[in-house]
Design an enzyme around this catalytic site. Sequence first.
Site, PDB file in Angstrom:
ATOM      1  CG  HIS A  47      39.745  43.704  40.198  1.00 48.85           C
ATOM      2  ND1 HIS A  47      40.534  43.165  41.011  1.00 48.85           N
ATOM      3  CD2 HIS A  47      40.065  41.935  39.358  1.00 48.85           C
ATOM      4  CE1 HIS A  47      41.398  42.657  41.604  1.00 48.85           C
ATOM      5  NE2 HIS A  47      41.446  42.287  40.344  1.00 48.85           N
ATOM      6  CG  HIS A 100      39.843  39.501  35.935  1.00 49.42           C
ATOM      7  ND1 HIS A 100      41.460  39.779  35.398  1.00 49.42           N
ATOM      8  CD2 HIS A 100      40.291  39.849  37.259  1.00 49.42           C
ATOM      9  CE1 HIS A 100      42.163  39.523  37.195  1.00 49.42           C
ATOM     10  NE2 HIS A 100      40.784  39.576  37.531  1.00 49.42           N
ATOM     11  N   GLY A 109      43.692  35.965  37.834  1.00 48.23           N
ATOM     12  CA  GLY A 109      42.969  35.209  37.832  1.00 48.23           C
ATOM     13  C   GLY A 109      43.739  34.191  39.583  1.00 48.23           C
ATOM     14  CG  ASN A 110      43.505  35.244  42.610  1.00 53.11           C
ATOM     15  OD1 ASN A 110      43.034  35.088  43.034  1.00 53.11           O
ATOM     16  ND2 ASN A 110      44.499  35.699  41.781  1.00 53.11           N
ATOM     17  CB  SER A 155      49.180  39.504  43.856  1.00 48.19           C
ATOM     18  OG  SER A 155      48.399  39.657  42.922  1.00 48.19           O
ATOM     19  CD  GLU A 156      43.974  40.494  44.058  1.00 50.78           C
ATOM     20  OE1 GLU A 156      44.236  40.810  45.633  1.00 50.78           O
ATOM     21  OE2 GLU A 156      44.521  41.599  43.518  1.00 50.78           O
ATOM     22  CG  HIS A 170      39.834  37.021  41.931  1.00 54.43           C
ATOM     23  ND1 HIS A 170      38.785  37.927  41.164  1.00 54.43           N
ATOM     24  CD2 HIS A 170      41.188  37.786  41.378  1.00 54.43           C
ATOM     25  CE1 HIS A 170      39.956  39.400  40.280  1.00 54.43           C
ATOM     26  NE2 HIS A 170      40.997  38.825  40.417  1.00 54.43           N
TER      27      HIS A 170
HETATM   28 ZN   LIG Z   1      41.651  40.162  40.010  1.00 50.89          ZN
END
Ligand SMILES: [Zn+2]
Length: 267
Positions: free
Chosen positions: A160, A99, A29-30, A77-78, A97
């Site tokens: 995803h 999941h 997550g981010n 990384s996203e 973001h």
């Molecule tokens: Zn993700």
Amino acid sequence: MQNEYEIKKEICDIGKRIYNRGMVASNDGNISVKLNDHEFLCTPTGVSKGFMTPEFICKVNEKGEVIQANPGFKPSSEIKMHMRVYKERPDVQSVVHAHPIYATSFAIAGIPLTQPIMPEAVIALGCVPIAEYGTPSTEEIPDAVSKYLQYFDAVLLENHGALSYSDSLLAAYHKMESVEFYAQLLYQSRMLGGPKELSKQQVERLYEIRRQFGMTGKHPADVCVNNKDGKPSCHSCGGNCHSAGASDDKAAVIAEITKKVMEQLGM
Ligand SMILES: [Zn+2]
């Protein structure tokens, strides 16, 4: 107005809520927040979002390049996915973001959230499409998400997870909660024999309430082709198959038709 340190603290608080609600596993997550057109705060890669403190938070520019990060911390990384949202949606101040189990399960099964089953989800989200699968950290996800940015405030990411964005960090997080709650209700009502959907008229009245409230953000009610003809939209587009009837797997039919409508819209 919050200063930068207070925003970092709020990012940590939201990270805790995401982790504690089981919307992420491990270091997944981010979260990001826009400070101005050239400065953004974001969570670092490789740490649990449930146990962050303000010094973990990184600062990047509009290209996702590091402006400031404490030793040992690198931006998510996203970050490219976040930056694409800010670039194409100037109204957005924060991107989340995660999941979450149910929303991600729908994203894995390839089923968009299109059935109108409860007022809050219809008003807040309309429906939630699935952005085509892309390899994490590449431009594939930003490119896939881009198609939906002008029409929705939340999307599922195929195989995803989910992405939400809004005009504040709290609002972006709330969108993520709403997506997950909608997905969970949809899943569980299917287990009970399938949801009883709201009618086109009921959906249209909810859209009307949304317009009266002057709610911010993008919503499929405002863009659908049918809407231009004065007809109810989105759910009702998918709902064209309501009369198709006999199929047991009505949701799959609705999802398929919604996909076709989205393709026709160039979405
Ligand atoms: Zn993700």
